[in-house]
Design a protein around this motif. Structure first.
Motif, PDB file in Angstrom:
ATOM      1  N   SER A 101      -4.702  17.855  -1.333  1.00  0.00           N
ATOM      2  CA  SER A 101      -3.553  17.345  -2.076  1.00  0.00           C
ATOM      3  C   SER A 101      -3.663  17.849  -3.514  1.00  0.00           C
ATOM      4  N   VAL A 102      -2.517  18.022  -4.161  1.00  0.00           N
ATOM      5  CA  VAL A 102      -2.502  18.450  -5.569  1.00  0.00           C
ATOM      6  C   VAL A 102      -1.576  17.520  -6.335  1.00  0.00           C
ATOM      7  N   LYS A 103      -2.154  16.758  -7.269  1.00  0.00           N
ATOM      8  CA  LYS A 103      -1.346  15.904  -8.119  1.00  0.00           C
ATOM      9  C   LYS A 103      -1.620  16.239  -9.574  1.00  0.00           C
ATOM     10  N   THR A 104      -0.760  15.725 -10.448  1.00  0.00           N
ATOM     11  CA  THR A 104      -0.893  16.047 -11.875  1.00  0.00           C
ATOM     12  C   THR A 104      -0.867  14.800 -12.735  1.00  0.00           C
ATOM     13  N   ILE A 105      -1.732  14.804 -13.740  1.00  0.00           N
ATOM     14  CA  ILE A 105      -1.655  13.784 -14.783  1.00  0.00           C
ATOM     15  C   ILE A 105      -1.486  14.498 -16.115  1.00  0.00           C
ATOM     16  N   THR A 106      -0.582  13.983 -16.937  1.00  0.00           N
ATOM     17  CA  THR A 106      -0.401  14.573 -18.261  1.00  0.00           C
ATOM     18  C   THR A 106      -0.384  13.471 -19.314  1.00  0.00           C
ATOM     19  N   LEU A 107      -0.947  13.788 -20.465  1.00  0.00           N
ATOM     20  CA  LEU A 107      -0.890  12.816 -21.553  1.00  0.00           C
ATOM     21  C   LEU A 107       0.555  12.640 -22.015  1.00  0.00           C
ATOM     22  N   LEU A 108       1.250  13.783 -22.195  1.00  0.00           N
ATOM     23  CA  LEU A 108       2.596  13.749 -22.753  1.00  0.00           C
ATOM     24  C   LEU A 108       3.577  14.534 -21.895  1.00  0.00           C
ATOM     25  N   THR A 109       4.837  14.151 -21.970  1.00  0.00           N
ATOM     26  CA  THR A 109       5.883  14.955 -21.343  1.00  0.00           C
ATOM     27  C   THR A 109       7.109  14.956 -22.250  1.00  0.00           C
ATOM     28  N   LYS A 110       7.766  16.120 -22.276  1.00  0.00           N
ATOM     29  CA  LYS A 110       9.030  16.257 -23.021  1.00  0.00           C
ATOM     30  C   LYS A 110      10.106  16.543 -21.987  1.00  0.00           C
ATOM     31  N   PRO A 111      10.678  15.507 -21.366  1.00  0.00           N
ATOM     32  CA  PRO A 111      11.622  15.715 -20.261  1.00  0.00           C
ATOM     33  C   PRO A 111      12.845  16.539 -20.660  1.00  0.00           C
ATOM     34  N   SER A 112      13.240  16.442 -21.927  1.00  0.00           N
ATOM     35  CA  SER A 112      14.453  17.148 -22.363  1.00  0.00           C
ATOM     36  C   SER A 112      14.302  18.663 -22.339  1.00  0.00           C
ATOM     37  N   ARG A 113      13.047  19.160 -22.225  1.00  0.00           N
ATOM     38  CA  ARG A 113      12.807  20.599 -22.278  1.00  0.00           C
ATOM     39  C   ARG A 113      12.551  21.212 -20.891  1.00  0.00           C
ATOM     40  N   ARG A 114      12.578  20.382 -19.859  1.00  0.00           N
ATOM     41  CA  ARG A 114      12.165  20.847 -18.533  1.00  0.00           C
ATOM     42  C   ARG A 114      13.068  21.946 -17.984  1.00  0.00           C
ATOM     43  N   GLN A 115      12.421  23.034 -17.478  1.00  0.00           N
ATOM     44  CA  GLN A 115      13.153  24.113 -16.800  1.00  0.00           C
ATOM     45  C   GLN A 115      12.850  24.111 -15.311  1.00  0.00           C
ATOM     46  N   LYS A 116      11.578  23.794 -15.002  1.00  0.00           N
ATOM     47  CA  LYS A 116      11.152  23.741 -13.592  1.00  0.00           C
ATOM     48  C   LYS A 116      11.102  22.290 -13.143  1.00  0.00           C
TER      49      LYS A 116
END
Ligand code: XMP
Ligand code: MG
Length: 187
Positions: A130-145
């Motif tokens: 399985s492959v999951k991701t954890i991120t400290l921060l996200t900028k949803p307004s900039r998402r392309q993928k």
């Protein structure tokens, strides 16, 4: 950034405003660590930090997971200054085998999502269980993928942030909070 250096100023004097305080970060990181501990139970987990930005977050996070885990790092980037180049370069690969293992990717920030989508694809090709991701921060307004991020520390607006591992042209990683650099350092 004009040049590496602050003209005699301390790091904190280079910051315009603090977005996320040390206290807020440490509380959230502890919560996330406990969530991961529950989620993975006794499954063999490989935690892979994406260098260099995730190092501070990851070193705090893994100390809240009271289970045996494997730790590795990969250097992958899709950035030059503050502009995304849209492609990824892997300059240091992992050495821990991940075939059949549960993999958790640790990122400092998901911006366009380009870097992460490449890395997820790569680990799936290598037959991780399985492959999951954890991120400290996200900028949803900039998402392309349209990438799935299972664990998120904080959602932030579209500021270029530094601190707690994040840099602007390598400066700012050693700040204990997440903040916005004063304009004069990137103009
Ligand atoms: P993408 O666009 O591929 O980018 O999701 C993820 C990588 O871009 C860098 N990045 C930042 N680094 N402050 C930083 O210090 C920021 O505000 C920022 N936004 C994007 C970062 O290296 C991340 O891994
Ligand atoms: Mg980075």
């Amino acid at each position: 950034m004009k040049k590496f250096g602050s003209g005699g100023k301390n790091m904190r004097e280079m910051i315009d405003k603090i977005l996320i305080t040390e206290d807020e970060i440490s509380k959230r990181v502890a919560e996330l660590g406990k969530e991961l501990e529950k989620e993975y139970g006794d499954r063999e987990l490989v935690v892979i930090g994406i260098l260099k930005g995730s190092v501070t977050f990851m070193s705090d996070l893994i100390r809240h997971i009271d289970k045996p885990i494997l730790v590795d790092y990969m250097a992958a980037s899709s950035y030059e200054g503050s502009e995304s180049t849209g492609h990824i370069k892997i300059s240091k690969d992992i050495t821990v085998p991940i075939k059949g293992k549960d993999v958790l990717i640790v990122e400092d920030i998901i911006d366009t999502g380009n870097t992460l989508s490449h890395i997820i694809e790569l680990f799936k090709e290598r037959e991780a269980r399985s492959v999951k991701t954890i991120t400290l921060l996200t900028k949803p307004s900039r998402r392309q993928k349209n990438v799935e991020v299972e664990y998120i520390g904080f959602e932030i607006p579209d500021y270029f942030v530094v601190g707690y591992g994040l840099d602007y042209n390598q400066i700012g990683r050693n700040l204990p909070f997440v903040g916005v650099l004063k304009e004069e350092y990137y103009k």
